[in-house]
Every structure is written in C-alpha cells, then in structure tokens.
Design an enzyme around this catalytic site. Structure first.
Site: not given
Ligand code: 1CP
Length: 364
Positions: A36, A40, A49, A86, A163
C-alpha cells in the site's frame, strides 16, 4: 523506447536488488518496498484522488493510476513499484458492481449465494474488460525509472470470494465460511473459476509489462486448516503453476496473512517468495521453508506510527532476525495505514539503507 532498448532494460531489471533477492542471489543492500505504498498517508495521493473524484475513477484512468503508482517511487526511491489498482476490480468486471462509500469500504451490488450465481459468472477477457488496468501497466512501465521493477497483483481466489459472498468487507466472514461448508461443490467451482480468471488477468499484466507478480490472500487466516487447503491453497497453487509454466522468469510472491501454520505448504506451491506478517519471526519462517523461497516482510505497520527511535530499532531487529545470507525483501507485515506520517517512512527507508552486515556483501 524501441524494442531492443526495452528488452535490454528488462534484462537490467532482472539484475536489480529486488529481482535478485527474489531469486535468493546476493545483493549490495536489502531491497525495500511497502504494501500500500501508494495510498492515503501520502498528501500527493490524496490530491490525485480528489482530482479523480472517486476510487474507481482513479484506478480506472490509466494516467491517474500511473501518477499515484509513481508517487512513492519519486518520494522514497523504493526498490520496487506496485501497480495502483485493487483486488476487487476482477469481481467488478464479472458483473458484481463495486462501489466505495466513504468511511464504509467496498460494497457489491450483487453477491454470490447460490450455485446458479456461480454458474452465471462470466469469464472476462482481461485485454478487453480490464483494458484500463493493462494500459496503466504499460504507461507505468514507460514512466518508471528503467531499473525499477513493476509488481502486478491480484487477490487470491478465496480472498476475492469472501467479498463476493459477503458483499463487502467482513469482521468474521461467517457467510463466506458457511458457503464453503453448506455448498462445497458450488464453492469449489467458484474458486476454480476465479483461479482461471485470475491466471488470465495476471498473464495479461505480464504481457503489458509487469516484472513480478504478487497474490494477496489477506483472509486465508480465517479458515480451518482443512478448509484452507481445499479452498485457498489449491486455488493459489493452480495460478502459480500455470503462470510458472509460461513465464519461469517472472517471480511470484504469495502473501497469506495469518497463515504461519501453512508456511511449508505455501512454499511448496512453486512460488518464489512468501510475504510474512509480523506474527511470525523471519528466522522461524526461514528455518521452516529452508532455501526453497525468498521471504518478504515483516515489520508490524503500527511501528510506523511510533517515534523515530522505535522505528530504527524495530527495523534493525527485523534485519538482524532475518540474519546472514540472501533472499530477504524488506516490507511491512501488512499494508501501511493512512495515519502514518510520511516522514516516518523516510526514517524506515534510511535505516534499511544504512544497515550493514555480512549478509549484504555480494559474494561476486
Ligand atoms: O500501493 C499499493 O499497494 C496500492 C495498490 C493496492 C493494492 C495492492 C490497493 C489500492 N489495494 C490493494 C490490495 C487490496 N485491496 C487488498 C489486499 C491487500 C491487503 O490485505 O491490504 C484488499 C483486501 C483490498 C480490498 C480493499 N480495497 C478494501 C477493503 C479492505 C478490508 O478491510 O476489507 C479497501 C478499503 C480498498 C480500497 C483501496 N484500495 C487501494 C487503496 C489505496 C484503497 C483505499 C482507498 C482510498 O481511500 O483511497
């Protein structure tokens, strides 16, 4: 860039710290990147964003996805870059209709509850339905420093299935776990279908320019050992084996959170590296998987919200704990959180860069 210079850039990237460490070859310094890393906690991410308006537009616009992918590379000079996208984009293009409500996380308009829901799932053509992702990969590859490897990624079939069944995030995954127990055949079909679609999706990322791949099994740890083997491990294994056959030079990292119990089985999938969370020590993981795979990890992300002195000590302890010898990629044990002050990441990176020990001296 013409074809021969892009081929030679790819060859040079194969010799980067990150790619060498994944092959367990000696490196001059432990490579570092953070899960990540585009997110943010960075003010420049929040600005892009805001310009995009919402998360799906950000991830679905190649120029904007490229911009946020590059931000942490420009700021910290990490040793690897990860595509900004994502794991939920794949079920979105399978017709489940994803949306993000601020403060509430991801939501799907449709869910998987019955065998018919599984039978009716389409098989997306990644170059078509996820064209924006592939265009983002191509653009990022052009814009990144030529020597910086790009990691493509997807969710594991089980983690994505949670999901799809729950309709969003969950605390206990009760509906998803119940689906495995009550409709095991439909669940197996769902996992197999996701494994096939995920394989196609990752192969398309490689064709578009990804140098390495990572599979995130964020919720493998909520399953009993036998359900983990049947519904999580098998799906990942089939993805790893198909991709390895076609691209033996593209390393695959498996990150299965909360799955320390299964490290040996995960190493036996044929992947090149395991992501390790902070509930296992790297030395214990190493003892158990031997020289079969490299290890990536495993600083507790909460350390980054502590003082500089605490961060420095924890980073040194992590590097000391891995010990001598090649095969370590420094990372967190899970994603960086939005409350981390960006200057704390400077402290982390500097500590890794300044760390000196015998294991960092190349033998050649
Ligand atoms: O630099 C990076 O790694 C960004 C790319 C990235 C990756 C590899 C994002 C952007 N998401 C992910 C993978 C991801 N997404 C996972 C696997 C890794 C982990 O366990 O963290 C999972 C479970 C998700 C699902 C997801 N996406 C959620 C829900 C998490 C949960 O607790 O159920 C959420 C809130 C997101 C949104 C998201 N995706 C990425 C970001 C930066 C964000 C936050 C969105 C924002 O507010 O801008």
């Amino acid at each position: 860039m013409n074809e021969s210079s892009s081929t030679s850039a790819r060859m040079n990237r194969r010799e980067s710290r990150f790619m060498r460490a994944l092959r367990r070859e000696p490196v001059d310094q432990t490579p570092i990147w953070l899960m990540r890393q585009a997110g943010r906690y960075l003010p420049e991410y929040r600005a892009t964003r805001a310009k995009a308006g919402d998360f799906l537009t950000l991830a679905g616009t190649p120029e904007l996805a490229c911009e946020v992918t590059l931000q942490p590379i420009q700021r910290y000079g990490f040793d690897a870059s990860i595509l900004f996208s994502d794991i939920l984009i794949l079920p979105h293009v399978m017709g489940l209709e994803l949306s993000f409500t601020p403060g509430e996380g991801p939501k799907f308009a449709r869910t998987i509850r019955h065998p018919d829901d599984v039978r009716n799932l389409p098989t997306p053509d990644p170059m078509n339905e996820t064209r924006a992702v592939m265009q983002a990969v191509e653009l990022i590859r052009q814009e990144l420093p030529a020597e910086t490897p790009l990691i493509g990624f997807a969710g594991s079939p089980w983690t994505v299935a949670t999901y799809m069944i729950e309709g969003g995030s969950s605390k206990d995954f009760a509906k998803a776990r119940r689906f495995l127990l009550q409709q095991p055949e439909a669940a197996e079909h769902l996992i197999q279908h996701l494994a096939r679609c995920t394989t196609d999706y990752l192969l398309a990322q490689v064709a578009s320019g990804a140098d390495a791949l990572m599979l995130f099994d964020s919720w493998g740890g909520v399953l009993s050992p036998s359900l983990f083997h049947r519904f999580s491990l098998n799906g990942m294994k089939s993805i790893v084996q198909t991709i390895q056959q076609q691209h033996p030079d593209v390393p695959i990292i498996l990150f299965a959170k909360g799955c320390a119990f299964h490290l040996e089985a995960l190493a036996d999938t044929g992947c090149q590296a395991l992501g390790i969370d902070w509930t296992t020590t790297l030395s214990d993981a190493r003892r158990r998987v031997g020289d079969r795979v490299a290890l990536q990890g495993n600083l507790d992300p909460v350390v980054l919200t502590s003082s500089a002195a605490v961060i420095e000590q924890a980073v040194q302890d992590t590097l000391d704990d891995y010990g001598e010898g090649p095969g370590h990629v420094f990372n967190l044990g899970h994603g960086i959180t939005p409350d981390v002050p960006p200057e704390h990441v400077d402290v982390l990176v500097e500590t890794v860069r300044n760390y000196r020990s015998g294991k960092l001296t190349p033998s050649t």
